[in-house]
Design an enzyme around this catalytic site. Structure first.
Site, mmCIF file in Angstrom:
data_model
loop_
_atom_site.group_PDB
_atom_site.id
_atom_site.type_symbol
_atom_site.label_atom_id
_atom_site.label_comp_id
_atom_site.label_asym_id
_atom_site.label_seq_id
_atom_site.Cartn_x
_atom_site.Cartn_y
_atom_site.Cartn_z
ATOM 1 N N SER A 108 -8.295 6.245 -0.223
ATOM 2 C CA SER A 108 -8.894 7.055 0.839
ATOM 3 C C SER A 108 -9.277 8.402 0.258
ATOM 4 O O SER A 108 -8.734 8.828 -0.768
ATOM 5 C CB SER A 108 -7.880 7.238 1.974
ATOM 6 O OG SER A 108 -8.288 8.259 2.870
ATOM 7 N N TYR A 126 0.853 9.132 4.653
ATOM 8 C CA TYR A 126 -0.347 8.340 4.371
ATOM 9 C C TYR A 126 -1.088 8.895 3.160
ATOM 10 O O TYR A 126 -1.437 8.152 2.233
ATOM 11 C CB TYR A 126 -1.266 8.336 5.595
ATOM 12 C CG TYR A 126 -2.596 7.659 5.344
ATOM 13 C CD1 TYR A 126 -2.675 6.282 5.236
ATOM 14 C CD2 TYR A 126 -3.768 8.402 5.210
ATOM 15 C CE1 TYR A 126 -3.888 5.655 4.998
ATOM 16 C CE2 TYR A 126 -4.985 7.786 4.980
ATOM 17 C CZ TYR A 126 -5.041 6.416 4.867
ATOM 18 O OH TYR A 126 -6.240 5.788 4.622
#
Length: 269
Positions: A145, A158
């Site tokens: 990401s 995350y």
């Protein structure tokens, strides 16, 4: 005909990878915990694109799940030419707050995230990479990401797991590039998927972010182009995401993380 194994294949980027690779005449092994969604996708791709599609129903957040998937593949006699480690999830909120507020993120959920986003990915990469090195051929795409490039308050775990994926993948790229094995770290920005719902983003924040969600099909096409070029990583989603990914190189890290904290803080906090 090459065979691709895709985790988290039942929706979002995983389903987009499945469809695009089927169009490119890859046989598929689809892995996810949702049997119904996998079976529906498998039937659709087999009927429309005439490829062979196998399904492995497995919750990859369970300890040893990667080994269970690998053992099934070996037992069936399948050879995986492309491994797409896509399965993962995020979680929005303060990591720990006072007991009175009861708004901190459950520790069990954070540890499950580590198990899925990191442990299962490492396990599958290690097991399937052995055969690729023996054959001196094969490819791995690990989905990270743009959160990997800087700390993310309120998405702390995350972002940390995705930073691991980026570092790990780039190291594997360097170790294996001279053997004819390609390793790519895919770093998308906000994408059309269930990510925000699963991460429990506040609805007001998700709708007012102002950042356009990129179609998963576009992310996948950009990833496969980068893989063909044997790049170590690719940031998809255009110039805004390129700026986000490179910002920590141009600004003091404390200033970056303070700015991100203000953006992601809810009004209640």
């Amino acid at each position: 005909m090459p065979t691709a194994l895709i985790t988290g294949a039942s929706g979002g980027i995983g389903a987009a990878f499945s469809a695009e690779l089927a169009k490119r005449q890859h046989n598929l092994i689809l892995v996810a915990r949702s049997a119904d969604k996998l079976q529906q996708l498998a039937a659709k791709l087999q009927q429309e694109l005439k490829v062979q599609v196998e399904v492995i129903v497995q919750d990859l957040s369970a300890p040893g799940a990667g080994t269970a998937v690998f053992d099934t593949v070996v037992k069936k006699g399948w050879t995986v030419d492309l491994l797409v480690n896509n399965a993962g999830f995020g979680d929005y909120g303060v990591f720990v707050v006072s007991e009175a507020l009861e708004e901190d993120r459950p520790l069990a959920k954070q540890l499950t995230m580590v198990q899925l986003n990191i442990v299962a990915l490492v396990e599958l990469s290690h097991l399937f990479l052995q055969g690729m090195r023996q054959r001196k051929a094969g490819s791995i795409i690990n989905v990270s990401s743009i959160a990997a490039f800087q700390p993310m308050p309120y998405l702390s775990m995350y972002a940390a797991t995705k930073a691991f994926v980026l570092s790990f993948s780039e190291a594997l790229w360097a170790e294996n590039k001279d053997l004819g094995i390609r390793v790519l770290c895919l770093c998308p920005g906000p994408t059309e998927s269930d990510f925000f719902a699963v991460a429990e983003f506040p609805k007001a924040m998700a709708s007012s972010s102002g950042q356009k969600l990129v179609p998963a099909t576009e992310v996948v096409r950009d990833a496969l182009k980068a893989l063909d070029k044997n790049e170590s990583n690719v940031v998809t989603g255009g110039i805004p995401n390129q700026i986000i990914a490179n910002m920590p190189r141009l600004m003091p890290r404390e200033l970056v993380v303070k700015s991100i904290e203000k953006v992601f803080r809810t009004k209640e906090e």
